[in-house]
Scaffold this motif. Sequence first.
Motif, PDB file in Angstrom:
ATOM      1  N   HIS A 328      48.009  91.511  57.508  1.00  0.00           N
ATOM      2  CA  HIS A 328      48.283  90.239  57.638  1.00  0.00           C
ATOM      3  C   HIS A 328      46.784  89.400  57.676  1.00  0.00           C
ATOM      4  N   GLN A 331      45.669  88.910  54.300  1.00  0.00           N
ATOM      5  CA  GLN A 331      46.530  87.857  53.515  1.00  0.00           C
ATOM      6  C   GLN A 331      46.074  86.632  53.862  1.00  0.00           C
ATOM      7  N   THR A 332      45.839  86.253  55.296  1.00  0.00           N
ATOM      8  CA  THR A 332      45.598  85.061  55.890  1.00  0.00           C
ATOM      9  C   THR A 332      44.201  84.804  55.395  1.00  0.00           C
ATOM     10  N   ASN A 334      42.692  85.441  52.519  1.00  0.00           N
ATOM     11  CA  ASN A 334      42.933  85.083  51.188  1.00  0.00           C
ATOM     12  C   ASN A 334      43.446  83.762  51.169  1.00  0.00           C
ATOM     13  N   PHE A 335      44.759  83.290  52.020  1.00  0.00           N
ATOM     14  CA  PHE A 335      45.397  82.212  51.853  1.00  0.00           C
ATOM     15  C   PHE A 335      44.640  80.931  52.284  1.00  0.00           C
ATOM     16  N   LEU A 336      43.556  81.243  53.121  1.00  0.00           N
ATOM     17  CA  LEU A 336      42.518  79.999  53.394  1.00  0.00           C
ATOM     18  C   LEU A 336      41.695  79.707  52.553  1.00  0.00           C
ATOM     19  N   VAL A 338      42.106  80.314  49.099  1.00  0.00           N
ATOM     20  CA  VAL A 338      43.075  79.955  47.965  1.00  0.00           C
ATOM     21  C   VAL A 338      43.478  78.374  48.497  1.00  0.00           C
ATOM     22  N   GLY A 339      43.578  78.108  49.685  1.00  0.00           N
ATOM     23  CA  GLY A 339      43.868  76.783  50.085  1.00  0.00           C
ATOM     24  C   GLY A 339      42.689  75.812  49.967  1.00  0.00           C
ATOM     25  N   TRP A 378      48.885  79.872  45.231  1.00  0.00           N
ATOM     26  CA  TRP A 378      48.985  80.720  46.421  1.00  0.00           C
ATOM     27  C   TRP A 378      49.998  82.081  46.359  1.00  0.00           C
ATOM     28  N   GLY A 381      47.648  84.468  44.676  1.00  0.00           N
ATOM     29  CA  GLY A 381      46.635  85.075  45.576  1.00  0.00           C
ATOM     30  C   GLY A 381      47.159  86.060  46.334  1.00  0.00           C
ATOM     31  N   GLN A 382      48.511  85.938  46.922  1.00  0.00           N
ATOM     32  CA  GLN A 382      48.822  86.836  48.006  1.00  0.00           C
ATOM     33  C   GLN A 382      49.354  88.261  47.016  1.00  0.00           C
TER      34      GLN A 382
END
Length: 403
Positions: A328, A331-332, A334-336, A338-339, A378, A381-382
């Motif tokens: 996690h 993944q978090t 990467n999420f930030l 990509v966001g 997104w 990216g995940q």
Amino acid sequence: MQIKPILSALRKHRLSTILIALEIALACAVLCNACFIISQRVSAMHIVSGADEAALASVQLTGYDSAQAADVDARALAALRAVPGVESVSPINSIPFGSRRGTAGISTDAAGEHFGGVIEFYVGGPGSLEALGAKVVAGRAPQPDDFRAFSGFMPDGGSVQITRALAEHLWPGADPLGKEFWSLKSHYRVVGVLKDLVRPDPTGWTPEQRQWSVFLPAQPGPYLTGSYLLRANPGDMPRVMRDALAAVAKAVPEVVIDREASQSVSDLRHDVFKNDRVMAAMLVGVIFAMLMVTALGIVGLASFWVQQRRRQIGIRRAIGATRRDILHYFQTENFLIVGGGIALGMVLAFALNLVLMKHYELPRLPLYYLPIGALVLWGLGQLAVLGPALRAAAVPPVVATRS
């Protein structure tokens, strides 16, 4: 998952984080506009013509003198009507997806102060509207008295049928029957409304303008000579066209048959949208390549960070972090990233769309393409970070004891 430690880690790798975010921003801008262009092309390729395409074909003749028009017309019509399988032959100036010969500007007042737009006049002889298969949804079809003789570009007046799209454009919310419009000094009155009738060249117009067509009844004359609409059974069309061209060549040997324009309407449609299909395929290839490069960039960066943080990961595992916690975390993170890239990409998407609107007359980018592009990136990216994140989660706690 605490965001603060992730942001702190990202600040220590500013350059790589910024580069990946910029790559994602560019991918977002290109993805949104490329998907929009593809949708425009696909929409154009599937436009409703309003004609019975499978049963129609065009025969186009050139290379004759205007003084010979009447004689050429009589011999060509007789030869075409004698071909077995031909149900009807009608003189008409333009054919859906063929050459255009009736483009003109109109106004809704005699003084020309209220410009109505540039429309397409289908000037056709008796039986041509019925042969097209265009459906009259209000008012009436042409009557025998509506077909007028003319010697110029088109009749300078008369009763016409217009498409629903054009009627709504000229007189929004009003009954178009009985309305009048002008083209220079020519005056026309609407007596019928057609469900659809596409322009001969729909690719050069906006989706709304593609259906701005008018059917103008006219007697056969010099201007209609050499342009014929054939109707036949769809299953017999290849043979009918072969025999029709051979019959015309024999009956009127002095004319030149435009082989490129003398095809079935289905084949004409295929040729008109050839460039659109090529463009759509190229854009799909560009999107695929761009997303692959973006995914590889994310995989490369995540793999590098996993390698650099093996000791930290081992320490976290040793003090109680589970594999799911490590997974996690990445993944978090990467999420930030990509966001942040998507946020910048949305601005770039609008900027790119403004450039395309200015130089290529593309419509404004609809807002719903932005969340679609964001979800795609997104998701990408995940998926891209999943492999490195799983490797990170598999780092054993004993790594923390190693130097």
